[in-house]
Design a protein around this motif. Structure first.
Motif, mmCIF file in Angstrom:
data_model
loop_
_atom_site.group_PDB
_atom_site.id
_atom_site.type_symbol
_atom_site.label_atom_id
_atom_site.label_comp_id
_atom_site.label_asym_id
_atom_site.label_seq_id
_atom_site.Cartn_x
_atom_site.Cartn_y
_atom_site.Cartn_z
ATOM 1 N N LYS A 1 26.755 3.767 32.671
ATOM 2 C CA LYS A 1 26.299 2.585 32.006
ATOM 3 C C LYS A 1 25.613 3.300 30.712
ATOM 4 O O LYS A 1 25.862 2.620 29.669
ATOM 5 N N GLU A 2 24.651 4.099 30.937
ATOM 6 C CA GLU A 2 24.064 4.874 29.805
ATOM 7 C C GLU A 2 24.968 5.444 28.613
ATOM 8 O O GLU A 2 24.614 5.276 27.550
ATOM 9 N N GLY A 3 25.929 6.042 28.957
ATOM 10 C CA GLY A 3 26.954 6.493 28.217
ATOM 11 C C GLY A 3 27.487 5.590 27.475
ATOM 12 O O GLY A 3 27.741 5.739 26.294
ATOM 13 N N PHE A 4 28.128 4.420 28.086
ATOM 14 C CA PHE A 4 28.715 3.521 27.394
ATOM 15 C C PHE A 4 27.637 2.964 26.302
ATOM 16 O O PHE A 4 27.934 2.585 25.259
ATOM 17 N N GLU A 5 26.290 2.715 26.630
ATOM 18 C CA GLU A 5 25.411 2.175 25.654
ATOM 19 C C GLU A 5 25.076 3.095 24.546
ATOM 20 O O GLU A 5 25.056 2.852 23.320
ATOM 21 N N LEU A 6 25.213 4.295 24.660
ATOM 22 C CA LEU A 6 25.017 5.416 23.810
ATOM 23 C C LEU A 6 25.900 5.285 22.833
ATOM 24 O O LEU A 6 25.893 5.477 21.516
ATOM 25 N N LEU A 7 27.304 5.370 23.353
ATOM 26 C CA LEU A 7 28.619 5.492 22.482
ATOM 27 C C LEU A 7 28.626 4.263 21.805
ATOM 28 O O LEU A 7 29.726 4.327 20.864
ATOM 29 N N SER A 8 28.288 2.964 22.448
ATOM 30 C CA SER A 8 28.809 1.799 21.696
ATOM 31 C C SER A 8 28.422 1.773 20.517
ATOM 32 O O SER A 8 27.167 2.067 20.019
ATOM 33 N N LEU A 9 29.192 1.142 19.157
ATOM 34 C CA LEU A 9 28.859 0.879 18.084
ATOM 35 C C LEU A 9 28.376 -0.384 17.557
ATOM 36 O O LEU A 9 28.863 -0.903 16.522
ATOM 37 N N SER A 10 27.661 -1.016 18.251
ATOM 38 C CA SER A 10 27.212 -2.378 18.185
ATOM 39 C C SER A 10 25.819 -2.292 17.441
ATOM 40 O O SER A 10 25.144 -1.578 17.813
ATOM 41 N N GLY A 11 25.636 -3.365 16.989
ATOM 42 C CA GLY A 11 24.356 -3.437 16.037
ATOM 43 C C GLY A 11 24.111 -2.312 15.134
ATOM 44 O O GLY A 11 24.852 -1.813 14.299
ATOM 45 N N GLY A 12 22.799 -1.849 15.156
ATOM 46 C CA GLY A 12 22.402 -0.565 14.449
ATOM 47 C C GLY A 12 23.040 0.607 14.623
ATOM 48 O O GLY A 12 22.647 1.753 14.059
ATOM 49 N N LYS A 13 23.702 0.733 15.631
ATOM 50 C CA LYS A 13 24.345 2.140 16.143
ATOM 51 C C LYS A 13 25.742 2.320 15.273
ATOM 52 O O LYS A 13 26.469 3.263 15.529
ATOM 53 N N THR B 1 22.272 13.569 35.134
ATOM 54 C CA THR B 1 21.925 12.310 34.693
ATOM 55 C C THR B 1 20.640 12.597 33.912
ATOM 56 O O THR B 1 20.320 11.715 33.039
ATOM 57 N N ALA B 2 19.819 13.531 33.947
ATOM 58 C CA ALA B 2 18.511 13.829 33.149
ATOM 59 C C ALA B 2 18.901 14.282 31.785
ATOM 60 O O ALA B 2 18.211 13.691 31.039
ATOM 61 N N THR B 3 20.223 14.731 31.537
ATOM 62 C CA THR B 3 20.761 15.141 30.267
ATOM 63 C C THR B 3 20.908 13.851 29.615
ATOM 64 O O THR B 3 20.738 13.513 28.165
ATOM 65 N N ILE B 4 21.622 12.886 30.202
ATOM 66 C CA ILE B 4 22.059 11.710 29.684
ATOM 67 C C ILE B 4 20.640 10.931 29.185
ATOM 68 O O ILE B 4 20.804 10.360 28.267
ATOM 69 N N ALA B 5 19.905 10.641 30.126
ATOM 70 C CA ALA B 5 18.417 10.199 29.953
ATOM 71 C C ALA B 5 17.762 10.703 28.899
ATOM 72 O O ALA B 5 17.479 9.734 27.901
ATOM 73 N N LEU B 6 17.725 11.902 28.688
ATOM 74 C CA LEU B 6 17.181 12.568 27.284
ATOM 75 C C LEU B 6 18.028 12.417 26.276
ATOM 76 O O LEU B 6 17.375 12.315 25.161
ATOM 77 N N ALA B 7 19.312 12.231 26.087
ATOM 78 C CA ALA B 7 20.130 11.848 25.093
ATOM 79 C C ALA B 7 19.718 10.524 24.603
ATOM 80 O O ALA B 7 19.611 10.205 23.342
ATOM 81 N N ARG B 8 19.632 9.517 25.437
ATOM 82 C CA ARG B 8 19.073 8.276 25.293
ATOM 83 C C ARG B 8 17.720 8.224 24.490
ATOM 84 O O ARG B 8 17.615 7.364 23.654
ATOM 85 N N PHE B 9 16.826 8.889 25.085
ATOM 86 C CA PHE B 9 15.457 8.913 24.545
ATOM 87 C C PHE B 9 15.621 9.421 23.064
ATOM 88 O O PHE B 9 14.884 8.969 21.986
ATOM 89 N N SER B 10 16.514 10.583 22.972
ATOM 90 C CA SER B 10 16.677 11.126 21.423
ATOM 91 C C SER B 10 17.202 10.132 20.622
ATOM 92 O O SER B 10 16.717 10.004 19.375
ATOM 93 N N LEU B 11 18.214 9.584 20.949
ATOM 94 C CA LEU B 11 18.988 8.516 19.999
ATOM 95 C C LEU B 11 18.011 7.362 19.753
ATOM 96 O O LEU B 11 17.927 6.991 18.555
ATOM 97 N N GLU C 1 14.780 7.543 19.433
ATOM 98 C CA GLU C 1 14.091 8.175 18.306
ATOM 99 C C GLU C 1 14.760 8.122 16.997
ATOM 100 O O GLU C 1 14.325 7.758 15.777
ATOM 101 N N ILE C 2 15.843 8.709 16.901
ATOM 102 C CA ILE C 2 16.577 8.625 15.860
ATOM 103 C C ILE C 2 17.115 7.433 14.905
ATOM 104 O O ILE C 2 16.799 7.444 13.986
ATOM 105 N N LEU C 3 17.391 6.490 15.955
ATOM 106 C CA LEU C 3 17.442 5.076 15.299
ATOM 107 C C LEU C 3 16.338 4.255 15.044
ATOM 108 O O LEU C 3 16.347 3.285 14.665
ATOM 109 N N GLY C 4 15.290 4.865 15.594
ATOM 110 C CA GLY C 4 13.849 3.988 15.360
ATOM 111 C C GLY C 4 13.598 2.851 16.247
ATOM 112 O O GLY C 4 13.344 1.909 15.596
#
Length: 153
Positions: free
Chosen positions: A64-76, A137-147, A149-152
């Motif tokens: 679920k989180e990975g799909f949201e991270l990689l989806s290119l919708s909106g500002g992503k 799972t923690a790695t994906i969660a940290l990637a989500r937080f970092s992303l 921050e990057i996208l604001g």
């Protein structure tokens, strides 16, 4: 070449591998450490199946989180032009594999304890699988937080 090196680094120098190896190293030096979990797990397969279910739940969360991270919708949409986008994609796929490893290790451990084939090693594998899936799972969660921050966001 860069992607291959990054993949090898993701697999062999990762927190998932370190956490997967810690119970095995402890088992090598202190084989009786798993006695604590042997009695509850020996009474029924519920513990092992719950651990495997937990690993599969972590896999579902990562999907679920990975799909949201990689989806290119909106500002992503700007992510596709990001030079580290393939790296992010590879990290998410490796996290899926670690969660699958965790589930397989837990199912295998449950079988080993149920058949009384090296039950202490089985419990060690179960703990190893759970820890590697939790680290993924923690790695994906940290990637989500970092992303975020990057996208604001």
């Amino acid at each position: 070449m860069r992607r291959t090196l990054d993949f090898l680094r993701l697999v062999f120098f990762s927190p998932e591998l370190v956490l997967a190896l810690i119970p095995i190293v402890i088992y090598i030096y202190v084989p009786g450490w798993a006695d604590l979990l042997l009695k509850p797990m020996g009474d029924g397969v519920g513990w092992g199946l719950s651990a495997a279910g937990l690993s599969l739940a972590m896999l579902a969360f990562n999907y679920k989180e990975g799909f949201e991270l990689l989806s290119l919708s909106g500002g992503k949409k700007v992510l596709i032009e990001w030079p580290d986008y393939p790296q992010l994609k590879m990290r998410i796929l490796v996290a899926f594999v670690w969660c699958l490893f965790g589930a397989v290790a837990c199912f295998g451990a449950t079988w080993m304890v149920a058949k009384n084939l090296q039950p202490l090693l089985g419990i060690t594998l179960m703990v190893s699988g759970l820890l590697s899936a939790a680290a993924a799972t923690a790695t994906i969660a940290l990637a989500r937080f970092s992303l975020r921050e990057i996208l604001g966001e």
